[in-house]
Design a protein around this motif. Sequence first.
Motif, mmCIF file in Angstrom:
data_model
loop_
_atom_site.group_PDB
_atom_site.id
_atom_site.type_symbol
_atom_site.label_atom_id
_atom_site.label_comp_id
_atom_site.label_asym_id
_atom_site.label_seq_id
_atom_site.Cartn_x
_atom_site.Cartn_y
_atom_site.Cartn_z
ATOM 1 N N UNK A 20 -1.882 7.100 5.234
ATOM 2 C CA UNK A 20 -0.778 6.482 5.088
ATOM 3 C C UNK A 20 -0.906 5.945 3.828
ATOM 4 N N UNK A 21 -0.433 6.159 3.084
ATOM 5 C CA UNK A 21 -0.170 4.806 1.759
ATOM 6 C C UNK A 21 1.201 4.846 0.975
ATOM 7 N N UNK A 22 1.581 3.455 0.987
ATOM 8 C CA UNK A 22 2.966 3.213 0.536
ATOM 9 C C UNK A 22 2.847 1.967 -0.604
ATOM 10 N N UNK A 23 3.393 2.055 -1.593
ATOM 11 C CA UNK A 23 3.591 1.009 -2.598
ATOM 12 C C UNK A 23 4.976 0.669 -3.094
ATOM 13 N N UNK A 24 5.773 0.059 -2.941
ATOM 14 C CA UNK A 24 7.101 -0.574 -3.432
ATOM 15 C C UNK A 24 7.129 -1.233 -4.325
ATOM 16 N N UNK A 25 8.293 -0.825 -5.651
ATOM 17 C CA UNK A 25 7.947 -1.281 -7.137
ATOM 18 C C UNK A 25 9.687 -2.453 -7.506
ATOM 19 N N UNK A 26 9.698 -3.663 -7.503
ATOM 20 C CA UNK A 26 11.013 -3.450 -7.689
ATOM 21 C C UNK A 26 10.593 -4.590 -9.364
ATOM 22 N N UNK A 27 12.421 -3.952 -10.441
ATOM 23 C CA UNK A 27 11.666 -3.979 -11.849
ATOM 24 C C UNK A 27 10.499 -3.913 -12.632
ATOM 25 N N UNK A 28 9.855 -2.845 -11.978
ATOM 26 C CA UNK A 28 8.339 -1.724 -12.449
ATOM 27 C C UNK A 28 7.332 -3.386 -12.232
ATOM 28 N N UNK A 29 7.223 -4.065 -11.212
ATOM 29 C CA UNK A 29 6.351 -4.843 -10.739
ATOM 30 C C UNK A 29 6.357 -4.137 -9.358
ATOM 31 N N UNK A 30 4.603 -4.463 -9.282
ATOM 32 C CA UNK A 30 4.042 -4.005 -7.801
ATOM 33 C C UNK A 30 4.115 -5.101 -6.608
ATOM 34 N N UNK A 31 5.253 -4.814 -5.137
ATOM 35 C CA UNK A 31 6.013 -5.946 -4.603
ATOM 36 C C UNK A 31 5.497 -5.744 -3.641
ATOM 37 N N UNK A 32 4.968 -4.458 -3.227
ATOM 38 C CA UNK A 32 4.035 -3.944 -1.493
ATOM 39 C C UNK A 32 3.370 -2.766 -1.502
#
Length: 189
Positions: free
Chosen positions: A104-116
């Motif tokens: 499993x893999x998930x990445x979260x970006x907020x305003x083009x910055x990696x947050x999670x």
Amino acid sequence: MKIIHYCLSALLLFAVAGCDRLEQDMLSAPDDATLDRYGFETVKLGDKRVEAVKSLETLLRVPLECKLGKTGLGDKRKAYLLEECKVTPVNGEVGKLWDEKLSFFKAVFVEDQLCSLEVQMKTSGNYEALYDAHGKKIINLFGKPDEIEAKGVVWQRENDEAVLKDLGDGKVSLDIRNKKVMQALHHKG
């Protein structure tokens, strides 16, 4: 001896790695002041989306599938750009991290910055061998643990948090997140 065994099995979930070696690894672990941000060797929280995706895709067998949206952050009355990226498994695998299979893999970006970053690894379940291969590397990435429990380890900095959990049957999850941003996310649109 029971407390030592409990701590060893909890620390990095790679049990019975050897008291002396673990103690030496912990003594040589970097302090929070010397660590920049949490992440993997090539990608850290706060990295810009373009660079982060390039680094992350080297770990993955298939490209990221991203969904754009908007979100609020806490009490602020502004919509922020949110992007959640996942990977669809092929034969139960999405890629490799530290020579271990990712399921499993998930990445979260907020305003083009990696947050999670969230990953799950399918391992052999031989935690002593896993510690031999990866324990010191993980300690060097995250430093000295802040909390050790029977099934997990937590590292915390002012803004970042990393949580390593034993899910059983050789499955291990690693969640790395910007605490402030991830706690403030709401109103996905």
